[in-house]
Structures are given as C-alpha cells and as structure tokens.
Design a protein around this motif. Structure first.
Motif, PDB file in Angstrom:
ATOM      1  N   GLY A 139      63.304  28.338 -64.963  1.00 39.70           N
ATOM      2  CA  GLY A 139      63.549  28.655 -66.353  1.00 39.70           C
ATOM      3  C   GLY A 139      62.426  28.173 -67.260  1.00 39.70           C
ATOM      4  O   GLY A 139      61.428  27.584 -66.828  1.00 39.70           O
ATOM      5  N   HIS A 140      62.605  28.448 -68.542  1.00 44.44           N
ATOM      6  CA  HIS A 140      61.614  28.039 -69.535  1.00 44.44           C
ATOM      7  C   HIS A 140      61.670  26.539 -69.748  1.00 44.44           C
ATOM      8  O   HIS A 140      62.748  25.945 -69.817  1.00 44.44           O
ATOM      9  CB  HIS A 140      61.886  28.769 -70.864  1.00 44.44           C
ATOM     10  N   MET A 141      60.485  25.929 -69.862  1.00 46.76           N
ATOM     11  CA  MET A 141      60.376  24.506 -70.142  1.00 46.76           C
ATOM     12  C   MET A 141      59.431  24.308 -71.318  1.00 46.76           C
ATOM     13  O   MET A 141      58.315  24.833 -71.322  1.00 46.76           O
ATOM     14  CB  MET A 141      59.849  23.736 -68.919  1.00 46.76           C
ATOM     15  N   PRO A 142      59.868  23.584 -72.339  1.00 43.45           N
ATOM     16  CA  PRO A 142      58.971  23.346 -73.482  1.00 43.45           C
ATOM     17  C   PRO A 142      57.833  22.414 -73.117  1.00 43.45           C
ATOM     18  O   PRO A 142      57.815  21.787 -72.057  1.00 43.45           O
ATOM     19  CB  PRO A 142      59.912  22.723 -74.526  1.00 43.45           C
ATOM     20  N   ASP A 143      56.872  22.343 -74.031  1.00 40.22           N
ATOM     21  CA  ASP A 143      55.701  21.503 -73.775  1.00 40.22           C
ATOM     22  C   ASP A 143      56.054  20.023 -73.730  1.00 40.22           C
ATOM     23  O   ASP A 143      55.452  19.253 -72.985  1.00 40.22           O
ATOM     24  CB  ASP A 143      54.639  21.754 -74.847  1.00 40.22           C
ATOM     25  N   THR A 144      57.012  19.618 -74.517  1.00 47.71           N
ATOM     26  CA  THR A 144      57.407  18.217 -74.570  1.00 47.71           C
ATOM     27  C   THR A 144      58.901  18.123 -74.828  1.00 47.71           C
ATOM     28  O   THR A 144      59.504  19.038 -75.398  1.00 47.71           O
ATOM     29  CB  THR A 144      56.642  17.462 -75.675  1.00 47.71           C
TER      30      THR A 144
END
Length: 390
Positions: free
Chosen positions: A330-335
């Motif tokens: 899935g999508h993972m944010p930068d932080t």
C-alpha cells in the motif's frame, strides 16, 4: 509448396475494445492501484492517506480527548459531499445530526489556483517596460508559456471555517439522519443493529449496490458516524465488566459494514473515542476491522500544551493503519511524524518540524587549560599542575 493466395484463415482472435469508464462526480481513479477515490475535504489528509478515500472502504478516526478535532474532520467530509452532490447518511448518539449539518464549513468560491492562473493568463499578452523586465528573473522570462501557467487540476474544494455553509446548498443534497436518542417503536434490537439496518436500507434502496443492475445516473453515498462506541451506544457495560467479550458487538458491526461497502458505491468515516477503552487489544481489533485508521492527539489539557517545542501545533497526527487495496504494497507517506494545526479558517496536517537547537552560550566559566604539563618522575612526584597526591 506455396499456399494459394485466395485462401482465407479464420481465427477466433478479436481485438478487445476498451470501454469508457463511467465518470462519477467528485471521484477519480488512483494512480497507485486504479481504485476509485473521493476527497475527504482536507487536501493534506488526502495526500497522507494516498490521494483520497477509496470507494467501498471505512476510515476510522480515533478522536482526541474532547472530540472537537475529530468531528471537525467529519464535517469536512460531509461538506465535500455537499459540494459534489453526493448522497449522505449521518448517524449520531449524542449531538443531533441536524446540528452537525448546520455547522458545516462554507466553501470558498474564489479559487486561489484559478485566480492565479487567470492573473498569469491576463499578463501573458501585456507589454513590459525595461524596468519591469529587470524585475523578472531571466530563467522565468524565457520559459514557454505552457510551463509558466500553474496546473488548475485539483482534487476537492477549499472551505472557510469561520462561516457556516448556506442552507440553500444543504437543501439540494439528499441526507438521511439517524439519531439514537429518538424513540421509534418500529426498530428493535441493539443500537448497532438498528444503525446497520438503516445503512443497509439506504444502500439498497438508493441504488448504491453494485450487485444490482446498474443505472445511468450513478452516485456515491457518504456515510458519517459520530462518536461510535461511546457509552451512549451501550459500551459502558462492556467497559465496566472487563471481560474478553467487550467490544465484540462493535467489531461485528464494523465487519458487517465493511462487507456491505465492498459491493457498493459508498464510503464511511467513523469517529470513535478509543481512549475510553481500557484494553489495547480491543482497540487494535477495531482498527483491523477498518481499512484506514488515524489518531488525533490533542495538546489541550496535556503537558505538551506548555511545551515550547509544540507551540506552533494543536496536536499530533498518528497513522495507525493504511489501506492495501488491489495491491500487495500500500501507500506509505514520506514520514510518520505529523501534526495538525487549526487556523482561523482551515485545518491543515503538516510534517512535524521541531525548532532548531540553539548553540550553547559561552558565558559559562571554563576551567583553565594548562599550557604545558611537566613530566612526572614516579608516583610520588608532585611537579607540574597535577592534582594527584599519593
């Protein structure tokens, strides 16, 4: 021997023609997995969760201690549905749904992106004097015109929290309300069962079920449930018993709700005071029953409120779980270090930036450093500046 030129070869191969994808108002496909997405009403929240909320999914918002910011995100979600003409379902146990609808934020009519684009477009044909040209950077002056114009494509709308939404816009959108405190003899069973029956009825009769025959005019249903799992929903007895069955009925409701939404054009946002559940295993089980789970930690009434490190923010934003739909990863944010800030007219979610560390002051006294140390001769020597005495 060559084959006759007049012989025709019959094959079953046919070129598959790609049909047109049905366009739904306020929805667009995801760039990661092709899932249909809708906006939450907060652009920064859309970016964090992967571009928006997937149709057929459930978003869990773990409310802060007082529940103000969680309901604010819920109002953003409903206001976005009003602007896109989506059907809405609002359920609550404490505050009346009509009161929540009256406090929806007002949309900003003057779009800043379109306004900037129109300003640049008007200035493209203007003639500049020699002094004006000196004020423009040479690298931007010689760029092509199609690159100097900002993109006007965006997802969602902008809202002003200082003004309520006009009643004329609310009257144009169908909205069904469910208030637990209203006595109705036609409904029986537990509060969660009554709520699920109303949602199922809205999905089936409203034409949002994908298993039925599709019609030309398809729309999206936005389901908002305020403060689910609070003592007003009957969870007070389960919390006081401290047994292994506490929260079981709530998990059954979420499991049935997600199964219903998987086959429908509907999205659900649930706010829940998870800090009232003493067992962390129950909270984790509830999170797994939802597709996306986020938590709001407000600084109001906490020790962090007086901490100068967090003076620019109103609370921390925690990502508990992100959806994994139509993909293995899935999508993972930068932080994961995020915080939210409430301004006078809007709510934003930003990356947590700590203030820079200040250098130590040089006003403190320092011990004198000896310029030279005399060589010692044996253990009993006391020469030089050595303080050893043995």
């Amino acid at each position: 021997m060559a084959a006759p030129s007049g012989t025709a070869t019959n094959t079953s191969f046919q070129k598959k023609s790609r049909g047109k994808v049905a366009q739904l108002p306020g929805a667009r496909p995801s760039l990661h997995n092709g899932q249909l997405l809708i906006s939450t009403g907060v652009p920064s929240l859309d970016f964090v969760v992967g571009g928006g909320l997937a149709v057929g999914s459930v978003l869990l918002i773990e409310a802060d201690t007082y529940g103000h910011y969680a309901q604010l995100l819920l109002r953003y979600f409903l206001a976005e549905g009003v602007m896109n003409g989506h059907a809405m379902f609002l359920g609550s146990a404490d505050e009346r749904p009509q009161t929540i609808l009256k406090n929806l934020p007002c949309p900003v009519e003057d779009d800043p992106i379109k306004k900037a684009a129109q300003t640049i477009k008007n200035n493209e044909g203007a003639t500049y004097s020699s002094e004006d040209r000196m004020k423009i950077a040479w690298r931007y002056e010689h760029l092509p015109k199609h690159q100097s114009t900002p993109s006007t494509h965006r997802f969602g709308h902008f809202y002003d929290l200082s003004k309520p939404m006009p009643t004329e816009r609310l009257s144009d959108v169908p909205c069904q309300c469910f208030h637990l405190q209203e006595k109705n003899s036609s409904h029986c069973g537990s509060p969660y069962q009554r709520l699920f029956q109303q949602i199922e009825k809205q999905v089936m009769e409203g034409g949002f079920n994908l298993l039925e025959r599709q019609t030309k005019d398809r729309n999206i249903l936005r389901i908002a449930i305020d403060s689910l799992g609070s003592p007003l929903w009957g969870e007070e007895q389960a919390v006081n018993q401290h047994d292994r069955h506490q929260g079981a009925e709530l998990c059954q409701f979420l499991h049935a709700l997600r199964a219903l939404l998987r086959n429908s054009l509907a999205v659900c946002v649930v706010t829940m005071p998870t800090h009232l559940f003493p067992d962390a295993a129950v909270v984790r089980r509830i999170q797994r029953m939802c597709d996306t789970a986020i938590g709001l930690e407000s600084f109001a009434g906490a020790e962090k409120e007086k901490n100068p490190v967090f003076k620019e923010y109103h609370g921390l934003f925690h990502i508990r779980q992100l959806p994994r739909l139509n993909s293995l990863c899935g999508h993972m944010p930068d932080t994961m270090d995020l915080a939210f800030k409430l301004k006078r007219k809007k709510l934003t979610i930003e990356k947590l930036h700590l203030p820079p560390e200040l250098p130590e002051t040089m006003s403190r006294t320092q011990d004198p450093v000896p310029s030279a140390i005399a060589p010692s001769i044996g253990c009993g020597s006391v020469g030089g500046t050595s303080k050893l005495d043995f």
